[in-house]
Design a protein around this motif. Structure first.
Motif, short mmCIF file in Angstrom:
data_model
loop_
_atom_site.label_atom_id
_atom_site.label_comp_id
_atom_site.label_asym_id
_atom_site.label_seq_id
_atom_site.Cartn_x
_atom_site.Cartn_y
_atom_site.Cartn_z
N LYS A 72 5.19 9.17 1.82
CA LYS A 72 3.91 8.78 2.42
C LYS A 72 2.82 8.71 1.37
CE LYS A 72 4.93 9.99 7.08
NZ LYS A 72 6.02 10.99 7.04
N HIS A 81 7.37 0.06 -1.55
CA HIS A 81 7.80 1.05 -0.57
C HIS A 81 8.68 2.06 -1.31
CE1 HIS A 81 6.61 -1.69 2.76
NE2 HIS A 81 6.92 -2.60 1.87
N ASP A 133 3.78 -2.90 12.10
CA ASP A 133 3.96 -1.50 11.66
C ASP A 133 5.31 -1.36 10.96
OD1 ASP A 133 1.72 -0.41 12.73
OD2 ASP A 133 2.68 0.43 14.52
N ARG A 160 10.57 7.54 3.89
CA ARG A 160 9.42 6.97 3.22
C ARG A 160 8.58 8.06 2.55
NH1 ARG A 160 7.14 2.27 3.87
NH2 ARG A 160 5.08 2.00 3.03
N ASN A 168 5.31 -3.33 7.65
CA ASN A 168 4.43 -2.81 6.58
C ASN A 168 4.72 -1.37 6.20
OD1 ASN A 168 3.05 -5.25 6.45
ND2 ASN A 168 1.59 -4.64 8.05
N THR A 169 5.08 -0.54 7.19
CA THR A 169 5.33 0.87 6.88
C THR A 169 6.61 1.37 7.54
OG1 THR A 169 3.78 1.40 8.65
CG2 THR A 169 2.97 1.69 6.42
#
Ligand SMILES: Nc1ncnc2c1ncn2[C@@H]1O[C@H](COP(=O)(O)OP(=O)(O)OP(=O)(O)O)[C@@H](O)[C@H]1O
Ligand SMILES: [Mg+2]
Length: 360
Positions: free
Chosen positions: A358, A348, A220, A356, A223-224
């Motif tokens: 989204k 990203h 997690d 971030r 990746n994000t």
């Protein structure tokens, strides 16, 4: 059982706020790793859970019971430190027995627990030796053994492997993973080592300056990442960050310009971006390849590190640094012009607050 719940935990040393509003729920049997820059409060948080430091505010619960006022000895947790803290004048057996004898446990039970722990950690041959007659790795296993014999509700480990050389770290890391699989107790583990964090953790807690930045599974976070800090902290070498500007914003896509003129079309499900918005574009070095495809970035090579199985290329993209890790060996040298392809690379996007964006 070993469920640990922190609610709004604060810790100050005098005027210095070291932990700020920490909320964290660790499940029974979970392996949680704390990471973050030096001085961010990892050890203080661990010591607070252990009861070695008193909180300035907030609640700590273990298995549903508030333990703020319970002493370290009565919390049922065992802590393992970076410095093994073994008694040098006692044998390994005596070191393992010491804490149990103080609690008036019957001799037979102590002997059984020592035998079991020694077998688990493969330190049986050294039980009659003193710590000074052991290698660093063997000493560290004794320190872990001393925690195991107490049958704690949870293990708290503060950089337990950082005194070991690279090879021993790898083998001891595997032993800790196997140990956790066998006994299934909750473990909280502090480390500076990315690989330890990624391989051992069910969930990683990323801290910065006394706060939790993000909690999630290793992938997690990889990746994000929720923000630019986590993006830069998880992954080695760390993520590249390029300045970007939105030049077209439509439903489902935005077009960015990076590297002084390179257009990048980014599919993005739902966004609130407008033309002129400044963003940071994050690209992991491992997601860049050497290819001169239509979308590739023309860079100037500054430094090449040939590691055999992969090549690390430090390059300059119109004044910004860009690092690529490409597999295999490449005929490339400082001063060369090269093309970095980011086709297919996960991008990203971070807004001007570092959060971030989204949907990208
Ligand atoms: N007893 C103390 N008195 C005053 N300040 C302290 C005390 N213990 C820790 N600190 C401060 O609290 C902050 C957090 O320290 P802590 O040891 O928790 O960091 P850490 O994340 O474990 O760092 P490292 O990775 O270097 O071990 C630091 O700024 C440190 O100087
Ligand atoms: Mg520390």
């Amino acid at each position: 059982m070993g469920e640990i719940k922190l609610t709004d935990v604060k810790k100050s040393f005098g005027a210095v706020d070291v932990l700020k509003d920490i909320d964290l729920h660790i499940r029974d049997g979970e392996f949680v790793v704390f990471v973050g820059p030096s001085g961010c409060g990892k050890s203080t948080l661990l010591r607070t859970i252990a009861g070695l430091e008193k909180v300035t505010g907030g609640e700590i619960e273990i298995d549903g019971k508030r333990v703020n006022d319970v002493t370290a000895a009565d919390r049922g947790l065992a802590m393992v430190f970076q410095s093994y803290a073994l008694y040098p004048h006692m044998s390994v057996r005596q070191n393992l027995a010491f804490g149990l004898e103080n609690s008036n446990m019957p001799k037979q039970e102590i002997a059984e627990r020592i035998t079991e722990a020694a077998r688990m950690l493969e330190i049986e041959p050294y039980l009659e030796r003193r710590p000074g007659q052991l290698s660093g790795g063997q000493r560290q296993r004794v320190a872990i053994g001393r925690a195991i014999v107490r049958r704690p509700t949870a293990f708290l480990l503060d950089e337990p492997l950082s005194n070991l050389d690279a090879e021993l770290r790898v083998s001891t890391r595997a032993e800790i993973a196997a140990l956790h699989a066998r006994i299934g107790s909750t473990m909280i583990y502090v480390t500076h080592d990315q690989v330890e964090a990624m391989t051992l953790a069910h969930r990683i807690v990323v801290m910065r300056a006394g706060r939790i930045e993000q909690v999630g599974t290793p992938l997690d976070l990889y990746n994000t990442p929720a923000n630019r800090f986590v993006a830069g902290f998880i992954g080695a070498p760390h993520m590249n960050f390029l300045k970007g500007e939105v030049v077209e914003a439509e439903t489902g896509t935005v077009t960015l310009v990076i590297g002084g003129g390179h257009r990048l079309l980014v599919p993005i499900s739902h966004h609130k971006l407008s033309v002129g918005d400044k963003l940071t574009v994050g690209i992991r070095p491992q997601h860049i390849t050497l290819a001169n495809d239509p979308g590739s970035l023309a860079v100037k090579v500054r430094l090449v590190e040939a590691l055999g199985s992969e090549t690390v290329i430090h390059a300059d993209l119109n004044g910004e640094k860009l690092l690529a890790v490409v597999s295999g060996q490449k005929q490339i040298a400082p001063g060369d012009e090269a093309h970095f392809s980011i086709a297919g690379a996960p991008l990203h996007l971070f807004d001007d607050n570092g959060l971030r964006v989204k949907g990208a």
